[in-house]
Design a protein around this motif. Structure first.
Motif, PDB file in Angstrom:
ATOM      1  N   ILE A   1      -1.094  11.270  -8.790  1.00 37.92           N
ATOM      2  CA  ILE A   1      -0.295  12.076  -7.864  1.00 37.92           C
ATOM      3  C   ILE A   1       0.335  11.223  -6.779  1.00 37.92           C
ATOM      4  O   ILE A   1       0.823  11.716  -5.779  1.00 37.92           O
ATOM      5  CB  ILE A   1      -1.130  13.214  -7.221  1.00 37.92           C
ATOM      6  CG1 ILE A   1      -2.357  12.657  -6.514  1.00 37.92           C
ATOM      7  CG2 ILE A   1      -1.530  14.244  -8.261  1.00 37.92           C
ATOM      8  CD1 ILE A   1      -3.056  13.681  -5.627  1.00 37.92           C
ATOM      9  N   CYS A   2       0.277   9.912  -6.983  1.00 41.20           N
ATOM     10  CA  CYS A   2       0.851   9.005  -5.986  1.00 41.20           C
ATOM     11  C   CYS A   2       2.321   8.771  -6.294  1.00 41.20           C
ATOM     12  O   CYS A   2       2.705   8.624  -7.439  1.00 41.20           O
ATOM     13  CB  CYS A   2       0.125   7.666  -6.023  1.00 41.20           C
ATOM     14  SG  CYS A   2       0.768   6.487  -4.833  1.00 41.20           S
ATOM     15  N   SER A   3       3.133   8.770  -5.263  1.00 40.33           N
ATOM     16  CA  SER A   3       4.523   8.388  -5.458  1.00 40.33           C
ATOM     17  C   SER A   3       4.757   7.072  -4.730  1.00 40.33           C
ATOM     18  O   SER A   3       4.983   7.054  -3.534  1.00 40.33           O
ATOM     19  CB  SER A   3       5.460   9.474  -4.930  1.00 40.33           C
ATOM     20  OG  SER A   3       5.105   9.833  -3.618  1.00 40.33           O
TER      21      SER A   3
ATOM     22  N   VAL B   1       0.843  -1.195   0.000  1.00 44.04           N
ATOM     23  CA  VAL B   1       0.000   0.000   0.000  1.00 44.04           C
ATOM     24  C   VAL B   1       0.871   1.234   0.000  1.00 44.04           C
ATOM     25  O   VAL B   1       2.053   1.181   0.347  1.00 44.04           O
ATOM     26  CB  VAL B   1      -0.954   0.036   1.213  1.00 44.04           C
ATOM     27  CG1 VAL B   1      -1.996  -1.064   1.104  1.00 44.04           C
ATOM     28  CG2 VAL B   1      -0.192  -0.062   2.523  1.00 44.04           C
ATOM     29  N   CYS B   2       0.272   2.334  -0.377  1.00 39.11           N
ATOM     30  CA  CYS B   2       1.004   3.589  -0.472  1.00 39.11           C
ATOM     31  C   CYS B   2       0.525   4.529   0.640  1.00 39.11           C
ATOM     32  O   CYS B   2      -0.339   4.194   1.451  1.00 39.11           O
ATOM     33  CB  CYS B   2       0.795   4.224  -1.837  1.00 39.11           C
ATOM     34  SG  CYS B   2      -0.901   4.777  -2.098  1.00 39.11           S
ATOM     35  N   GLU B   3       1.080   5.709   0.620  1.00 38.67           N
ATOM     36  CA  GLU B   3       0.778   6.674   1.670  1.00 38.67           C
ATOM     37  C   GLU B   3      -0.695   7.070   1.688  1.00 38.67           C
ATOM     38  O   GLU B   3      -1.244   7.370   2.737  1.00 38.67           O
ATOM     39  CB  GLU B   3       1.680   7.907   1.474  1.00 38.67           C
ATOM     40  CG  GLU B   3       1.711   8.844   2.649  1.00 38.67           C
ATOM     41  CD  GLU B   3       2.152   8.156   3.941  1.00 38.67           C
ATOM     42  OE1 GLU B   3       1.621   8.538   4.991  1.00 38.67           O
ATOM     43  OE2 GLU B   3       3.001   7.243   3.893  1.00 38.67           O
ATOM     44  N   PHE B   4      -1.358   7.039   0.531  1.00 40.33           N
ATOM     45  CA  PHE B   4      -2.775   7.405   0.502  1.00 40.33           C
ATOM     46  C   PHE B   4      -3.623   6.412   1.285  1.00 40.33           C
ATOM     47  O   PHE B   4      -4.577   6.778   1.966  1.00 40.33           O
ATOM     48  CB  PHE B   4      -3.275   7.493  -0.942  1.00 40.33           C
ATOM     49  CG  PHE B   4      -2.871   8.760  -1.621  1.00 40.33           C
ATOM     50  CD1 PHE B   4      -3.541   9.944  -1.359  1.00 40.33           C
ATOM     51  CD2 PHE B   4      -1.801   8.775  -2.498  1.00 40.33           C
ATOM     52  CE1 PHE B   4      -3.163  11.121  -1.974  1.00 40.33           C
ATOM     53  CE2 PHE B   4      -1.410   9.947  -3.118  1.00 40.33           C
ATOM     54  CZ  PHE B   4      -2.092  11.124  -2.848  1.00 40.33           C
ATOM     55  N   PHE B   5      -3.277   5.158   1.172  1.00 43.32           N
ATOM     56  CA  PHE B   5      -3.990   4.128   1.913  1.00 43.32           C
ATOM     57  C   PHE B   5      -3.802   4.337   3.417  1.00 43.32           C
ATOM     58  O   PHE B   5      -4.760   4.329   4.193  1.00 43.32           O
ATOM     59  CB  PHE B   5      -3.459   2.758   1.478  1.00 43.32           C
ATOM     60  CG  PHE B   5      -4.191   1.582   2.060  1.00 43.32           C
ATOM     61  CD1 PHE B   5      -5.211   0.967   1.353  1.00 43.32           C
ATOM     62  CD2 PHE B   5      -3.836   1.074   3.301  1.00 43.32           C
ATOM     63  CE1 PHE B   5      -5.886  -0.133   1.873  1.00 43.32           C
ATOM     64  CE2 PHE B   5      -4.498  -0.026   3.834  1.00 43.32           C
ATOM     65  CZ  PHE B   5      -5.528  -0.628   3.111  1.00 43.32           C
TER      66      PHE B   5
ATOM     67  N   GLY C   1      -9.941   4.670  -3.475  1.00 47.33           N
ATOM     68  CA  GLY C   1      -8.803   4.228  -4.261  1.00 47.33           C
ATOM     69  C   GLY C   1      -7.712   5.282  -4.248  1.00 47.33           C
ATOM     70  O   GLY C   1      -7.906   6.403  -3.788  1.00 47.33           O
ATOM     71  N   CYS C   2      -6.588   4.896  -4.768  1.00 48.83           N
ATOM     72  CA  CYS C   2      -5.439   5.798  -4.782  1.00 48.83           C
ATOM     73  C   CYS C   2      -5.507   6.697  -6.008  1.00 48.83           C
ATOM     74  O   CYS C   2      -5.726   6.218  -7.108  1.00 48.83           O
ATOM     75  CB  CYS C   2      -4.162   4.965  -4.816  1.00 48.83           C
ATOM     76  SG  CYS C   2      -2.695   5.927  -5.128  1.00 48.83           S
ATOM     77  N   PRO C   3      -5.334   8.016  -5.826  1.00 54.11           N
ATOM     78  CA  PRO C   3      -5.239   8.906  -7.001  1.00 54.11           C
ATOM     79  C   PRO C   3      -3.878   8.727  -7.643  1.00 54.11           C
ATOM     80  O   PRO C   3      -2.950   9.476  -7.361  1.00 54.11           O
ATOM     81  CB  PRO C   3      -5.414  10.298  -6.388  1.00 54.11           C
ATOM     82  CG  PRO C   3      -4.914  10.147  -4.992  1.00 54.11           C
ATOM     83  CD  PRO C   3      -5.163   8.720  -4.568  1.00 54.11           C
TER      84      PRO C   3
HETATM   85 ZN   LIG Z   1      -1.041   5.328  -4.103  1.00 55.97          ZN
END
Ligand SMILES: [Zn+2]
Ligand SMILES: [Zn+2]
Length: 126
Positions: A117-119, A71-75, A112-114
């Motif tokens: 703009i996700c890194s 998972v990424c920071e948005f999650f 969901g993740c945008p």
């Molecule tokens: Zn993401």
């Protein structure tokens, strides 16, 4: 989007009865309602102390439910926002029921993740 402060403490009327506002957690196409039994089923497989859920266990339960291997920071931000909505703020651990509610709140609001703009912390190889 910015109207909910990170430590907004308004009560969630009922996490289990509130309608889903996000993307579908299950892609079987039958519009499965996410109920307590489902979240409980994922949580009980990984929670060590049945009285409590740590923040990490909340994250792990949500990852399992969504079938995400990373998972990424948005999650993670979404989990923290859910902890704020349900619990008044993130904490190292929550009562087991509260942990389930955080997972449910997250899962009913996750958009969901945008991706644009996700890194991501790691790139996909293929
Ligand atoms: Zn993401
Ligand atoms: Zn389904």
């Amino acid at each position: 989007m910015a109207s909910e402060g990170p430590f907004g403490t308004e009560m969630v009327p009922g996490v289990w009865t509130m309608p889903s506002r996000g993307i579908e957690w299950c892609d079987c196409g039958r519009h499965h309602v996410l109920d307590r039994d489902i979240v409980f089923g994922f949580a009980q497989d990984l929670v060590e102390d049945p009285d409590w859920m740590t923040h990490d266990e909340v994250v792990d339960t949500a990852m399992d439910l969504w079938n995400y291997v990373s998972v990424c920071e948005f999650f993670l931000l979404g989990i923290r926002r859910s902890a704020s909505a349900v619990n008044g703020g993130p904490a190292p651990r929550y009562s087991f029921e509260r942990g389930l509610e955080i997972v449910a709140y997250f899962s009913k609001t996750w958009q969901g993740c945008p991706e644009e703009i996700c890194s991501p912390s790691r790139d996909r190889e293929d």
